[in-house]
Design an enzyme around this catalytic site. Sequence first.
Site, PDB file in Angstrom:
ATOM      1  N   LYS A 169      15.934  20.324 -10.995  1.00 32.44           N
ATOM      2  CA  LYS A 169      14.998  19.255 -11.916  1.00 32.44           C
ATOM      3  C   LYS A 169      16.253  17.685 -12.576  1.00 32.44           C
ATOM      4  O   LYS A 169      17.432  18.358 -13.660  1.00 32.44           O
ATOM      5  CB  LYS A 169      14.033  19.601 -12.361  1.00 32.44           C
ATOM      6  CG  LYS A 169      13.111  20.003 -11.321  1.00 32.44           C
ATOM      7  CD  LYS A 169      11.864  20.596 -11.926  1.00 32.44           C
ATOM      8  CE  LYS A 169      11.038  19.017 -11.828  1.00 32.44           C
ATOM      9  NZ  LYS A 169      10.212  18.930 -12.312  1.00 32.44           N
ATOM     10  N   SER A 196      15.283  20.246 -16.794  1.00 37.20           N
ATOM     11  CA  SER A 196      13.663  21.196 -16.794  1.00 37.20           C
ATOM     12  C   SER A 196      14.260  22.464 -18.173  1.00 37.20           C
ATOM     13  O   SER A 196      15.070  22.404 -17.616  1.00 37.20           O
ATOM     14  CB  SER A 196      13.250  21.537 -15.984  1.00 37.20           C
ATOM     15  OG  SER A 196      12.154  22.417 -16.315  1.00 37.20           O
ATOM     16  N   GLU A 206       9.150   7.378 -17.359  1.00 38.25           N
ATOM     17  CA  GLU A 206       7.780   8.104 -17.406  1.00 38.25           C
ATOM     18  C   GLU A 206       7.485   8.104 -18.690  1.00 38.25           C
ATOM     19  O   GLU A 206       6.037   7.446 -19.483  1.00 38.25           O
ATOM     20  CB  GLU A 206       7.644   9.330 -17.737  1.00 38.25           C
ATOM     21  CG  GLU A 206       7.870  10.104 -15.653  1.00 38.25           C
ATOM     22  CD  GLU A 206       8.408  11.389 -15.861  1.00 38.25           C
ATOM     23  OE1 GLU A 206       8.396  12.239 -14.691  1.00 38.25           O
ATOM     24  OE2 GLU A 206       8.729  12.187 -17.211  1.00 38.25           O
ATOM     25  N   HIS A 231       0.767  -1.437   0.026  1.00 41.77           N
ATOM     26  CA  HIS A 231       0.260   0.159   0.059  1.00 41.77           C
ATOM     27  C   HIS A 231       1.362   1.351  -0.086  1.00 41.77           C
ATOM     28  O   HIS A 231       0.597   2.299   0.477  1.00 41.77           O
ATOM     29  CB  HIS A 231      -0.571   0.325   0.880  1.00 41.77           C
ATOM     30  CG  HIS A 231      -1.462  -0.958   1.695  1.00 41.77           C
ATOM     31  ND1 HIS A 231      -2.888  -1.546   0.919  1.00 41.77           N
ATOM     32  CD2 HIS A 231      -1.263  -2.311   2.164  1.00 41.77           C
ATOM     33  CE1 HIS A 231      -3.410  -2.766   1.063  1.00 41.77           C
ATOM     34  NE2 HIS A 231      -2.108  -3.405   2.044  1.00 41.77           N
TER      35      HIS A 231
END
Length: 453
Positions: A278, A272, A285, A151
């Site tokens: 970043k 980024s 992804e 979980h």
Amino acid sequence: MTHPPGAVDPLMVAFNESFPYDKRMWQADITGSQTYARGLHRSGVLDAAECEALVAGLEAVAAEWHAGQFRAAASDEDIHTANERRLAEIVGAVAGKLHTGRSRNDQVATDMRLWLRDEASRIAGLMKEMVACAVGRAEAELDVIMPGYTHLQRAQPIRWSHFLLAHAWSWQADAERLIQLSKRFNKLPLGSGALAGNPFNIDREWMAKDLGFDGIVPNSLYGVSDRDFIAEFLNWASLTMIHLSRISEDLIIYSTSEFAFVQLADAYSTGSSLMPQKKNPDSLELIRGKSGRIFGNASGFMMTMKGIPSTYNKDLQEDKEPLFDTVDNITGCLQIMTGVLSTLTVNADNMKKALSVDMLATDIAEYLVRKKVPFRETHHIAGRAIKMAEDRKAPVSSLTVADFKTLHEAFEEDVVELWDFERSIETRNAAGGTAKESVREQIRLMKAWLASV
Ligand code: ARG
């Protein structure tokens, strides 16, 4: 818009043609045709010289493809008409004999199987490399321990290697499935004609052997109609992408600053355009994202298949783009995942720091079980120990032996030995567990598998 009688709307010509995408099957088409020419010779339709002319002519067409010199003509509707048109230009009238008793219906069904057979074995090779990469890391990083989650809540300490192997086992099952499904479709449809069979007594068993098939499709209607092997492959790819997507999700989470368990190599992340701090896990992804289109290819193709009558209908031409797209994208995903995995930096200190003693609550219960207290009871007592520590706003490891004795008389001095994550991990030494020996055994099994396929 009006068209002269008998003329096809140019839009319809473009709409109908598959050459722009099925030309990638040129090799399968040539190989299938060469075998068919030999089959025609064996059944007496072609004499030796004609057969030789066709086989050599097809070789010349293949050479043009190979060299990137094949010139398409406006009339090339698909790879089959294109190769035959070019063959005729090279060898002359005898080319008109190649298609005797054959139809593009049994031809395309054969080409697709030949093409996918090669691609599937190449893809199985990529899967093996990915598994080998995970196994290599699992072996090298056996001492790295981390929180295991259910979980997404910290549950019990585990080895990082155990986590890696969990994914590797799902890939191993995927690779096995791919090998199995490839065997199922390795049957020859050629010699089925348009639908009713071949009228020239072509020796299909011989052609099957010549092309490396394990046998023939035993019914001509089925031979031209069947695309189940494509549906099976697309669904195989979907399941495999579920697995790639899930590890991507794990690693994306583990690479956040909040977790900081792993860091992707620069080779597989991007900066980024706006925020200089970043480092985005674009590779993972994209794998997660591409799973969507691969599921779409599978479900879209099944929708195409469900309504069509028996044998060949042009709808079947719609098998190609989803198949090619899936093959190309899963190839990319497997290569990128292997790249990500082999270059990932593991931050063992952060993984260790994320472990907290409350993750040893189960171990408290197990301690009492070893002192012969029934498990259901031990579970409550461990819960009370956790509660006692929480009430004091202190970790459970700060409870004294005397504290524990107030909860149950079976607690002894050795209870303090519980506050050791490594010890907890090493107790889970049954087969398949996270203890070092159990993980080593998994590595051994996986290496044996890699050596066997
Ligand atoms: N390009 C076609 C396909 O991919 C080849 C088969 C054409 N057969 C026919 N009867 N029109 O399905």
